[in-house]
Write a protein that holds these residues in place. Structure first.
Motif, PDB file in Angstrom:
ATOM      1  N   VAL A  36       2.894 -47.599  54.037  1.00  0.00           N
ATOM      2  CA  VAL A  36       1.991 -46.643  53.404  1.00  0.00           C
ATOM      3  C   VAL A  36       2.007 -45.317  54.166  1.00  0.00           C
ATOM      4  CG1 VAL A  36      -0.418 -46.135  52.857  1.00  0.00           C
ATOM      5  CG2 VAL A  36       0.509 -48.408  52.390  1.00  0.00           C
ATOM      6  N   VAL A  37       1.923 -45.388  55.480  1.00  0.00           N
ATOM      7  CA  VAL A  37       1.944 -44.163  56.287  1.00  0.00           C
ATOM      8  C   VAL A  37       3.309 -43.484  56.203  1.00  0.00           C
ATOM      9  CG1 VAL A  37       1.642 -43.211  58.607  1.00  0.00           C
ATOM     10  CG2 VAL A  37       0.192 -45.101  57.837  1.00  0.00           C
ATOM     11  N   LEU A  38       4.379 -44.277  56.181  1.00  0.00           N
ATOM     12  CA  LEU A  38       5.730 -43.728  56.074  1.00  0.00           C
ATOM     13  C   LEU A  38       5.879 -42.846  54.842  1.00  0.00           C
ATOM     14  CD1 LEU A  38       8.760 -43.625  56.885  1.00  0.00           C
ATOM     15  CD2 LEU A  38       9.045 -45.804  55.690  1.00  0.00           C
ATOM     16  N   GLY A  39       5.272 -43.242  53.750  1.00  0.00           N
ATOM     17  CA  GLY A  39       5.395 -42.473  52.522  1.00  0.00           C
ATOM     18  C   GLY A  39       4.823 -41.071  52.605  1.00  0.00           C
ATOM     19  N   THR A  40       3.951 -40.820  53.572  1.00  0.00           N
ATOM     20  CA  THR A  40       3.323 -39.497  53.696  1.00  0.00           C
ATOM     21  C   THR A  40       4.059 -38.582  54.671  1.00  0.00           C
ATOM     22  OG1 THR A  40       1.850 -40.155  55.525  1.00  0.00           O
ATOM     23  CG2 THR A  40       1.086 -40.590  53.278  1.00  0.00           C
ATOM     24  N   VAL A  58       9.768 -48.143  41.233  1.00  0.00           N
ATOM     25  CA  VAL A  58       9.652 -46.825  41.880  1.00  0.00           C
ATOM     26  C   VAL A  58      10.423 -45.742  41.136  1.00  0.00           C
ATOM     27  CG1 VAL A  58       9.296 -47.897  44.128  1.00  0.00           C
ATOM     28  CG2 VAL A  58      11.593 -47.152  43.483  1.00  0.00           C
ATOM     29  N   THR A  59      11.263 -46.128  40.177  1.00  0.00           N
ATOM     30  CA  THR A  59      12.002 -45.103  39.415  1.00  0.00           C
ATOM     31  C   THR A  59      11.464 -44.912  38.006  1.00  0.00           C
ATOM     32  OG1 THR A  59      13.662 -46.753  38.722  1.00  0.00           O
ATOM     33  CG2 THR A  59      14.154 -45.443  40.691  1.00  0.00           C
ATOM     34  N   THR A  60      10.640 -45.855  37.523  1.00  0.00           N
ATOM     35  CA  THR A  60      10.177 -45.737  36.138  1.00  0.00           C
ATOM     36  C   THR A  60       8.659 -45.720  35.984  1.00  0.00           C
ATOM     37  OG1 THR A  60      10.259 -48.151  35.813  1.00  0.00           O
ATOM     38  CG2 THR A  60      12.253 -46.898  35.270  1.00  0.00           C
ATOM     39  N   ILE A  61       7.938 -46.380  36.873  1.00  0.00           N
ATOM     40  CA  ILE A  61       6.474 -46.483  36.715  1.00  0.00           C
ATOM     41  C   ILE A  61       5.746 -45.770  37.852  1.00  0.00           C
ATOM     42  CG2 ILE A  61       4.508 -48.054  36.505  1.00  0.00           C
ATOM     43  CD1 ILE A  61       6.423 -50.150  35.359  1.00  0.00           C
ATOM     44  N   PHE A  62       5.980 -46.228  39.081  1.00  0.00           N
ATOM     45  CA  PHE A  62       5.284 -45.640  40.237  1.00  0.00           C
ATOM     46  C   PHE A  62       6.213 -44.646  40.921  1.00  0.00           C
ATOM     47  CE2 PHE A  62       3.587 -49.928  39.548  1.00  0.00           C
ATOM     48  CZ  PHE A  62       2.249 -49.625  39.364  1.00  0.00           C
ATOM     49  N   THR A  63       6.504 -43.577  40.210  1.00  0.00           N
ATOM     50  CA  THR A  63       7.452 -42.585  40.717  1.00  0.00           C
ATOM     51  C   THR A  63       6.794 -41.718  41.794  1.00  0.00           C
ATOM     52  OG1 THR A  63       6.823 -41.088  38.930  1.00  0.00           O
ATOM     53  CG2 THR A  63       8.721 -42.512  38.556  1.00  0.00           C
ATOM     54  N   GLY A  90       5.627 -44.801  45.540  1.00  0.00           N
ATOM     55  CA  GLY A  90       6.652 -45.823  45.692  1.00  0.00           C
ATOM     56  C   GLY A  90       6.418 -46.697  46.909  1.00  0.00           C
ATOM     57  N   TYR A  91       6.216 -46.078  48.065  1.00  0.00           N
ATOM     58  CA  TYR A  91       5.964 -46.844  49.289  1.00  0.00           C
ATOM     59  C   TYR A  91       4.668 -47.649  49.191  1.00  0.00           C
ATOM     60  CZ  TYR A  91       9.678 -44.793  52.213  1.00  0.00           C
ATOM     61  OH  TYR A  91      10.881 -44.441  52.760  1.00  0.00           O
ATOM     62  N   THR A  92       3.632 -47.049  48.620  1.00  0.00           N
ATOM     63  CA  THR A  92       2.350 -47.744  48.498  1.00  0.00           C
ATOM     64  C   THR A  92       2.475 -48.963  47.578  1.00  0.00           C
ATOM     65  OG1 THR A  92       1.155 -45.667  48.845  1.00  0.00           O
ATOM     66  CG2 THR A  92      -0.076 -47.490  47.875  1.00  0.00           C
ATOM     67  N   THR A  93       3.237 -48.811  46.513  1.00  0.00           N
ATOM     68  CA  THR A  93       3.421 -49.914  45.566  1.00  0.00           C
ATOM     69  C   THR A  93       4.057 -51.131  46.226  1.00  0.00           C
ATOM     70  OG1 THR A  93       3.608 -48.409  43.668  1.00  0.00           O
ATOM     71  CG2 THR A  93       4.554 -50.628  43.420  1.00  0.00           C
ATOM     72  N   VAL A  94       5.150 -50.910  46.953  1.00  0.00           N
ATOM     73  CA  VAL A  94       5.824 -52.063  47.568  1.00  0.00           C
ATOM     74  C   VAL A  94       4.982 -52.656  48.691  1.00  0.00           C
ATOM     75  CG1 VAL A  94       8.140 -51.345  46.892  1.00  0.00           C
ATOM     76  CG2 VAL A  94       7.229 -50.567  49.091  1.00  0.00           C
ATOM     77  N   ALA A  95       4.163 -51.826  49.357  1.00  0.00           N
ATOM     78  CA  ALA A  95       3.282 -52.344  50.406  1.00  0.00           C
ATOM     79  C   ALA A  95       2.198 -53.244  49.816  1.00  0.00           C
ATOM     80  CB  ALA A  95       2.650 -51.182  51.176  1.00  0.00           C
ATOM     81  N   VAL A  96       1.608 -52.815  48.706  1.00  0.00           N
ATOM     82  CA  VAL A  96       0.559 -53.616  48.053  1.00  0.00           C
ATOM     83  C   VAL A  96       1.139 -54.932  47.529  1.00  0.00           C
ATOM     84  CG1 VAL A  96      -0.999 -53.708  46.075  1.00  0.00           C
ATOM     85  CG2 VAL A  96      -0.885 -51.638  47.478  1.00  0.00           C
ATOM     86  N   LEU A  97       2.324 -54.865  46.936  1.00  0.00           N
ATOM     87  CA  LEU A  97       2.957 -56.081  46.430  1.00  0.00           C
ATOM     88  C   LEU A  97       3.327 -57.033  47.568  1.00  0.00           C
ATOM     89  CD1 LEU A  97       5.198 -54.583  43.613  1.00  0.00           C
ATOM     90  CD2 LEU A  97       3.213 -56.079  43.323  1.00  0.00           C
ATOM     91  N   LEU A  98       3.709 -56.496  48.702  1.00  0.00           N
ATOM     92  CA  LEU A  98       3.979 -57.320  49.877  1.00  0.00           C
ATOM     93  C   LEU A  98       2.747 -58.141  50.240  1.00  0.00           C
ATOM     94  CD1 LEU A  98       5.610 -58.098  52.484  1.00  0.00           C
ATOM     95  CD2 LEU A  98       4.595 -56.050  53.538  1.00  0.00           C
TER      96      LEU A  98
END
Length: 442
Positions: free
Chosen positions: A114-118, A178-183, A188-196
């Protein structure tokens, strides 16, 4: 000898009760979240984040910067994997030996993403990706150890397939999201972190993990880690190990344990060959194939790769269990991967790349499932499964981390992508041959 075996705590005995379908399902879901969180950044988010900090025309500089970040993170993984495994071997928490480390690693991994994405600076990106990879190592070192803890040998090929099949699905699903919904990078980073977090949590909460009693902690050897499981356990050593002693104990002599050494070398080479072929794929499509839609082409190749990884890992892993053979599967899988890389070296176009993606998926899916099962059968000591599998896991993660740097140097200074894929093929072939001397496993 019987007296020595009688003294062995139940937590260190070889499992014989088959794991349930529910256990396997939760295990596979956890790996789905892990691979989405690790491979979506490697394949797309991280290269594009680094590229955004570089001049648009300096693609070689972007590749090198991405390679340096990955390489530095890989150096930390060299220690994080076996160190976590060693500490989990001796953990006496009432929640179990592995569960606390799975929880800690998941949390560190997710927060770091999450922090990496910022982040906008290359150095900051490198720092937070390194922390994310450390979290990945802590999590997967403990999770992989649950195979040797809880899965009987006759199920290990099948169960290990549920590590590799989710890898392919996670890559595709992550790229799609990350390419079609959570662009956008942050989303993108937050999405994969939450799913993790969402996918690892059910395994963490709903599967058993045997607790190690304080009195059953194995005696520390002179090297600072549990020694062979042949002595008396109760009350032998309750002191905390110094970090230096633990680090000394991370070495496993290939002379004393040749099967372990050959398996580790094979894993390093085959995974390095695979990483050469996949981690720079986006750049290969952009700057060598000159694909009209690099992101779309990457997604297409990933779908083909996914299909064959899933089919190979689940079917061939189970077939390996039924036949009681591992080596022939590993050798054939590595050869298939080598052929895919050589095809890309000789015929660098999108049509051949689709064939290569299928061969690569077929080979790597089989390799991941069967070689993981093989690795659990060459471990030196039941009391140090976590540490020893942590060393084995280095051969999976570190090649992925260092391949972008080495691959970028090859592309920039040693002949381009054609030479890179040729080296990938040769590396995989040599890795296949390294399995042949293993004697303890058919």
């Amino acid at each position: 000898m019987s007296e020595m075996l009688a003294e062995r705590p139940a937590v260190f005995t070889e499992p014989v009760k088959p794991v349930t379908g529910r256990w396997v399902g939760l295990f596979g879901l956890a790996w789905l979240g892990i691979w989405m969180a690790q491979l979506t950044p490697v394949q797309l988010l991280l290269p594009e984040q680094v590229e955004a900090q570089r001049p648009a025309t300096d693609w070689v500089g972007s590749v090198m910067a991405f390679g340096v970040i990955s390489g530095v993170a890989g150096l930390f993984a060299l220690v994080a994997y076996p160190l976590t495994g060693a500490l989990s071997d001796r953990t006496t928490s009432r929640f179990g030996r592995r569960r606390p480390w799975i929880a800690l690693g998941t949390l560190l991994f997710a927060v770091s993403l999450v922090v990496l994405g910022t982040q906008t600076g290359v150095v900051a990106v490198g720092v937070w990706w390194t922390l994310a990879l450390i979290g990945f190592c802590v999590l997967t070192a403990a999770l992989t150890a649950t195979i040797s803890d809880q899965v009987p040998v006759g199920q290990r090929g099948f169960v290990s397939g549920w590590i590799s099949a989710p890898q392919a699905i996670g890559t595709i699903l992550g790229l799609l999201l990350v390419t079609t919904i959570f662009t956008g990078r942050v989303r993108g980073y937050t999405t994969v972190a939450v799913l993790l977090l969402a996918l690892v949590l059910p395994f963490l909460l709903r599967t058993p993990d045997a607790a190690l009693r304080q009195s059953d902690r194995p005696a520390a050897s002179r090297r600072g880690l549990p020694g062979p499981v042949t002595g008396t356990y109760a009350g032998r050593d309750r002191r905390r190990l110094a970090v230096g002693e633990v680090l000394q104990g991370l070495w496993v002599s290939p002379k004393a344990h040749p099967d372990f050494g050959w398996t580790l070398l094979s894993r390093i080479l085959v995974n390095l060959g695979n990483a050469f072929g996949t981690t720079l794929l986006l750049y290969f499509l952009k700057y060598h194939v000159h694909a009209a839609d690099p992101d779309g082409s990457l997604l297409l190749l990933s779908v083909i790769y996914m299909f064959f990884v899933i089919a190979a890992s689940l079917y061939l892993g189970r077939l390996s269990d039924r036949l009681g053979r591992r080596k022939i599967f590993v050798i054939t899988a590595s050869a298939s991967q080598a052929l895919a890389a050589i095809l890309l070296a000789v015929f660098p176009n999108l049509t051949v790349a689709t064939v290569g993606a299928g061969l690569l998926g077929l080979g790597y899916g089989c390799f991941l499932s069967v070689d993981q099962a093989l690795a659990t059968q060459v471990l030196p000591d039941p009391a140090t499964h976590g540490k020893d599998l942590g060393i084995m896991n280095i051969a999976t993660t570190v090649p992925q981390a260092v391949a972008p740097l080495v691959g970028a140097a090859i592309v920039a200074y040693a002949g381009g992508f054609g030479v890179l894929y040729l080296i990938a093929g040769i590396t995989s072939l040599v890795g296949a041959l390294c399995v042949a001397p293993v004697k303890g496993v058919r």
